[in-house]
Design an enzyme around this catalytic site. Structure first.
Site, PDB file in Angstrom:
ATOM      1  N   ASN A  86       9.335   4.342   3.392  1.00 26.67           N
ATOM      2  CA  ASN A  86       9.275   3.870   4.782  1.00 26.67           C
ATOM      3  C   ASN A  86      10.585   3.202   5.141  1.00 26.67           C
ATOM      4  OD1 ASN A  86       6.268   3.585   3.763  1.00 26.67           O
ATOM      5  ND2 ASN A  86       6.238   3.765   5.967  1.00 26.67           N
ATOM      6  N   ARG A 105       0.841  -1.217   0.000  1.00 33.25           N
ATOM      7  CA  ARG A 105       0.000   0.000   0.000  1.00 33.25           C
ATOM      8  C   ARG A 105       0.874   1.265   0.000  1.00 33.25           C
ATOM      9  NH1 ARG A 105      -0.510   4.562   2.883  1.00 33.25           N
ATOM     10  NH2 ARG A 105      -0.123   3.380   4.798  1.00 33.25           N
ATOM     11  N   ASP A 106       1.526   1.557   1.103  1.00 33.38           N
ATOM     12  CA  ASP A 106       2.344   2.777   1.173  1.00 33.38           C
ATOM     13  C   ASP A 106       3.493   2.700   0.168  1.00 33.38           C
ATOM     14  OD1 ASP A 106       3.392   5.183   2.071  1.00 33.38           O
ATOM     15  OD2 ASP A 106       3.328   4.639   4.179  1.00 33.38           O
ATOM     16  N   HIS A 147       5.248   4.428  12.596  1.00 33.30           N
ATOM     17  CA  HIS A 147       5.268   4.368  11.137  1.00 33.30           C
ATOM     18  C   HIS A 147       6.251   5.441  10.669  1.00 33.30           C
ATOM     19  CE1 HIS A 147       2.982   3.921   7.215  1.00 33.30           C
ATOM     20  NE2 HIS A 147       3.539   5.108   7.033  1.00 33.30           N
ATOM     21  N   HIS A 185       8.944   7.126   8.112  1.00 31.60           N
ATOM     22  CA  HIS A 185       9.611   7.279   6.813  1.00 31.60           C
ATOM     23  C   HIS A 185      11.063   7.651   7.137  1.00 31.60           C
ATOM     24  CE1 HIS A 185       6.088   6.967   4.140  1.00 31.60           C
ATOM     25  NE2 HIS A 185       5.468   7.182   5.301  1.00 31.60           N
ATOM     26  N   CYS A 242       4.002   9.144   0.780  1.00 27.60           N
ATOM     27  CA  CYS A 242       2.635   9.604   0.533  1.00 27.60           C
ATOM     28  C   CYS A 242       2.640  10.563  -0.654  1.00 27.60           C
ATOM     29  CB  CYS A 242       2.091  10.301   1.787  1.00 27.60           C
ATOM     30  SG  CYS A 242       0.464  11.010   1.525  1.00 27.60           S
TER      31      CYS A 242
HETATM   32  C1  LIG Z   1     -11.080  11.031   0.617  1.00 26.37           C
HETATM   33  C2  LIG Z   1     -11.279  11.390  -0.825  1.00 26.37           C
HETATM   34  C3  LIG Z   1     -12.115  10.330  -1.528  1.00 26.37           C
HETATM   35  C4  LIG Z   1     -12.049  12.708  -0.848  1.00 26.37           C
HETATM   36  O1  LIG Z   1     -12.035  13.241  -2.169  1.00 26.37           O
HETATM   37  P1  LIG Z   1     -13.227  14.136  -2.693  1.00 26.37           P
HETATM   38  O2  LIG Z   1     -12.901  14.538  -4.087  1.00 26.37           O
HETATM   39  O3  LIG Z   1     -13.499  15.205  -1.689  1.00 26.37           O
HETATM   40  O4  LIG Z   1     -14.405  13.043  -2.666  1.00 26.37           O
HETATM   41  P2  LIG Z   1     -15.910  13.098  -3.018  1.00 26.37           P
HETATM   42  O5  LIG Z   1     -16.661  12.413  -1.921  1.00 26.37           O
HETATM   43  O6  LIG Z   1     -16.336  14.500  -3.397  1.00 26.37           O
HETATM   44  O7  LIG Z   1     -16.007  12.177  -4.327  1.00 26.37           O
HETATM   45  C5  LIG Z   1     -15.334  12.562  -5.517  1.00 26.37           C
HETATM   46  C6  LIG Z   1     -15.285  11.341  -6.454  1.00 26.37           C
HETATM   47  O8  LIG Z   1     -14.495  10.299  -5.868  1.00 26.37           O
HETATM   48  C7  LIG Z   1     -15.278   9.121  -5.683  1.00 26.37           C
HETATM   49  N1  LIG Z   1     -14.908   8.515  -4.413  1.00 26.37           N
HETATM   50  C8  LIG Z   1     -15.028   9.056  -3.195  1.00 26.37           C
HETATM   51  N2  LIG Z   1     -14.569   8.213  -2.273  1.00 26.37           N
HETATM   52  C9  LIG Z   1     -14.154   7.114  -2.926  1.00 26.37           C
HETATM   53  C10 LIG Z   1     -13.593   5.888  -2.497  1.00 26.37           C
HETATM   54  N3  LIG Z   1     -13.365   5.627  -1.212  1.00 26.37           N
HETATM   55  N4  LIG Z   1     -13.287   4.974  -3.423  1.00 26.37           N
HETATM   56  C11 LIG Z   1     -13.510   5.208  -4.725  1.00 26.37           C
HETATM   57  N5  LIG Z   1     -14.041   6.367  -5.200  1.00 26.37           N
HETATM   58  C12 LIG Z   1     -14.372   7.301  -4.295  1.00 26.37           C
HETATM   59  C13 LIG Z   1     -16.721   9.612  -5.691  1.00 26.37           C
HETATM   60  O9  LIG Z   1     -17.575   8.571  -6.054  1.00 26.37           O
HETATM   61  C14 LIG Z   1     -16.644  10.719  -6.721  1.00 26.37           C
HETATM   62  O10 LIG Z   1     -16.581  10.143  -8.018  1.00 26.37           O
HETATM   63  P3  LIG Z   1     -17.159  10.919  -9.298  1.00 26.37           P
HETATM   64  O11 LIG Z   1     -18.604  11.151  -8.980  1.00 26.37           O
HETATM   65  O12 LIG Z   1     -16.389  12.200  -9.400  1.00 26.37           O
HETATM   66  O13 LIG Z   1     -16.907   9.973 -10.417  1.00 26.37           O
HETATM   67  C15 LIG Z   1      -9.938  11.591  -1.580  1.00 26.37           C
HETATM   68  O14 LIG Z   1      -9.301  12.714  -1.067  1.00 26.37           O
HETATM   69  C16 LIG Z   1      -9.020  10.406  -1.447  1.00 26.37           C
HETATM   70  O15 LIG Z   1      -9.297   9.333  -1.972  1.00 26.37           O
HETATM   71  N6  LIG Z   1      -7.872  10.584  -0.746  1.00 26.37           N
HETATM   72  C17 LIG Z   1      -6.947   9.492  -0.475  1.00 26.37           C
HETATM   73  C18 LIG Z   1      -5.530   9.989  -0.517  1.00 26.37           C
HETATM   74  C19 LIG Z   1      -4.589   8.853  -0.153  1.00 26.37           C
HETATM   75  O16 LIG Z   1      -4.867   7.683  -0.379  1.00 26.37           O
HETATM   76  N7  LIG Z   1      -3.405   9.201   0.407  1.00 26.37           N
HETATM   77  C20 LIG Z   1      -2.423   8.245   0.781  1.00 26.37           C
HETATM   78  C21 LIG Z   1      -2.790   7.448   2.003  1.00 26.37           C
HETATM   79  S1  LIG Z   1      -2.463   8.281   3.531  1.00 26.37           S
HETATM   80  C22 LIG Z   1      -0.769   8.033   3.781  1.00 26.37           C
HETATM   81  O17 LIG Z   1      -0.074   7.577   2.912  1.00 26.37           O
HETATM   82  C23 LIG Z   1      -0.183   8.328   5.113  1.00 26.37           C
HETATM   83  C24 LIG Z   1       0.073   7.064   5.958  1.00 26.37           C
HETATM   84  C25 LIG Z   1      -1.247   6.361   6.302  1.00 26.37           C
HETATM   85  O18 LIG Z   1       0.872   6.122   5.260  1.00 26.37           O
HETATM   86  C26 LIG Z   1       0.779   7.437   7.284  1.00 26.37           C
HETATM   87  C27 LIG Z   1       1.957   8.389   7.109  1.00 26.37           C
HETATM   88  O19 LIG Z   1       2.984   8.010   6.512  1.00 26.37           O
HETATM   89  O20 LIG Z   1       1.797   9.523   7.553  1.00 26.37           O
END
Ligand SMILES: CC(C)(COP(=O)([O-])OP(=O)([O-])OC[C@H]1O[C@@H](n2cnc3c(N)ncnc32)[C@H](O)[C@@H]1OP(=O)([O-])[O-])[C@@H](O)C(=O)NCCC(=O)NCCSC(=O)C[C@@](C)(O)CC(=O)[O-]
Length: 307
Positions: free
Chosen positions: A256, A22-23, A218, A220, A247
């Site tokens: 990481n 994933r990450d 966690h 990096h 990220c």
């Molecule tokens: C949260 C949202 C969805 C808000 O994004 P948004 O644009 O505000 O969402 P929305 O609710 O307005 O929906 C927009 C579109 O996305 C779709 N949608 C909405 N939700 C989903 C879903 N779950 N799965 C699939 N599709 C989805 C929804 O259906 C719609 O589709 P459209 O009508 O435009 O065709 C977006 O910002 C997002 O997906 N962000 C994820 C970012 C991410 O994955 N970042 C990396 C992980 S975090 C990380 O790495 C840190 C960590 C954990 O490792 C720890 C560390 O190191 O710090």
């Protein structure tokens, strides 16, 4: 609040949470190499090395993180794998940011392999907006429903707090903010909260005052501090094979800490991990070869050179 150090860990056992699939892959530029088949084989090899918590992907918007768009297909492939079916203690959690993601996780086809989801927020509003399009407070409101529904349906929920030491946009983060967000995630039903040093700026002293129960770390490895930070004493450690990762919404963050380096260090300290280091190194080689990437694990490179 209390202090601890390595000598206070008496059980000599640690829990590793592998976040490579994933990450490690969510920011991977070579998307052509990221086929469902490669991802499933990568996870199978990690599981065969003895790792029992392997984050398999995320149900996030494919517009935001296209690399994770086939997570459902990856899990469906694994659900049909007889070797995976035999590993009853294997956990393959996925990240869910909202109810849309949770609904995918709850779809009936995945119930045999998916027992756990992870929710994520941050200690910094600016990072959280860049990452999930909402403030920390808004995300916690959103996650309340996710946590309740998930636990009602029998899924375990893990929490993440990003930017626990520093934020790429806001700089230094107040420890009180991290504490408050962590406590809220625990209150919402998370069995554990993983503290993410998203941009790898922490040094060992930063974690001295964190209560270690129900916490994971966690790190990096941007500044090469991850192994030293791990020795601060937490018993659950997130890591990523071959040091993959970062990220997409944290500019400047490197991968990481490498799982191979963590395992080598822990085995040297007589900790039990359950991991076969040679098989783990082979899993890291498998994925870096597919991606055309350099292996960032010092241990893997040292062992491969000896070979
Ligand atoms: C949260 C949202 C969805 C808000 O994004 P948004 O644009 O505000 O969402 P929305 O609710 O307005 O929906 C927009 C579109 O996305 C779709 N949608 C909405 N939700 C989903 C879903 N779950 N799965 C699939 N599709 C989805 C929804 O259906 C719609 O589709 P459209 O009508 O435009 O065709 C977006 O910002 C997002 O997906 N962000 C994820 C970012 C991410 O994955 N970042 C990396 C992980 S975090 C990380 O790495 C840190 C960590 C954990 O490792 C720890 C560390 O190191 O710090």
């Amino acid at each position: 609040m209390y202090r601890w150090n390595i000598r206070r860990i008496s059980t000599k056992a640690v829990r590793l949470v592998e976040v490579g699939p994933r990450d490690g892959l969510q920011n991977e530029p070579n998307t052509a190499a990221l086929t469902t088949k490669v991802k499933a084989e990568f996870i199978r090899r990690l599981a065969n090395s003895g790792l029992r918590w392997i984050e398999a992907g995320s149900f996030v918007s494919p517009k935001w993180v296209p690399q994770m768009a086939d997570t459902e297909a990856v899990l469906e492939t694994l659900a049909k794998d007889p070797e995976i079916a035999k590993m009853s203690s294997l956990r393959l959690p996925v990240l869910v940011p909202n109810m849309t993601g949770l609904e995918t996780a709850l779809s009936s086809g995945l119930s045999t392999v998916l027992k756990e989801v992870a929710v994520f927020t941050a200690a910094s509003d600016t990072f959280n907006k860049k990452n999930t399009n909402c403030t920390v407070e808004e995300s916690l409101k959103r996650l309340a429903e996710v946590c309740k529904t998930a636990t009602d349906k029998g899924l375990m929920v893990r929490g993440y707090v990003s930017t626990v030491v520093g934020c790429p946009y806001e700089g230094q983060i107040a420890p009180e903010k991290v504490r408050d967000v962590t406590l809220e995630l625990l209150r919402l039903g998370c069995y554990e909260v993983s503290l993410g040093d998203t941009i790898g700026v922490g040094t060992a002293g930063n974690l001295d005052r964190v209560d270690p129960s129900k916490l994971a770390v966690h790190f990096h490895d941007t500044y090469g501090q991850a192994l030293a930070n791990i020795l601060s004493g937490i018993r659950t450690i997130d890591s990523s094979v071959a040091g993959l990762g970062g990220c997409p919404y944290a500019p400047g963050a490197s991968g990481n800490v490498a799982t191979e380096d963590v395992v080598y260090m822990l085995h040297g300290l007589q900790y039990f991990t359950g991991v076969d280091l040679a098989k783990l190194v082979a899993a890291g080689e498998f994925i870096t070869a597919k991606l055309g990437q350099t292996n960032r694990s010092r241990t893997a490179n040292a062992l491969l050179t000896k070979k």
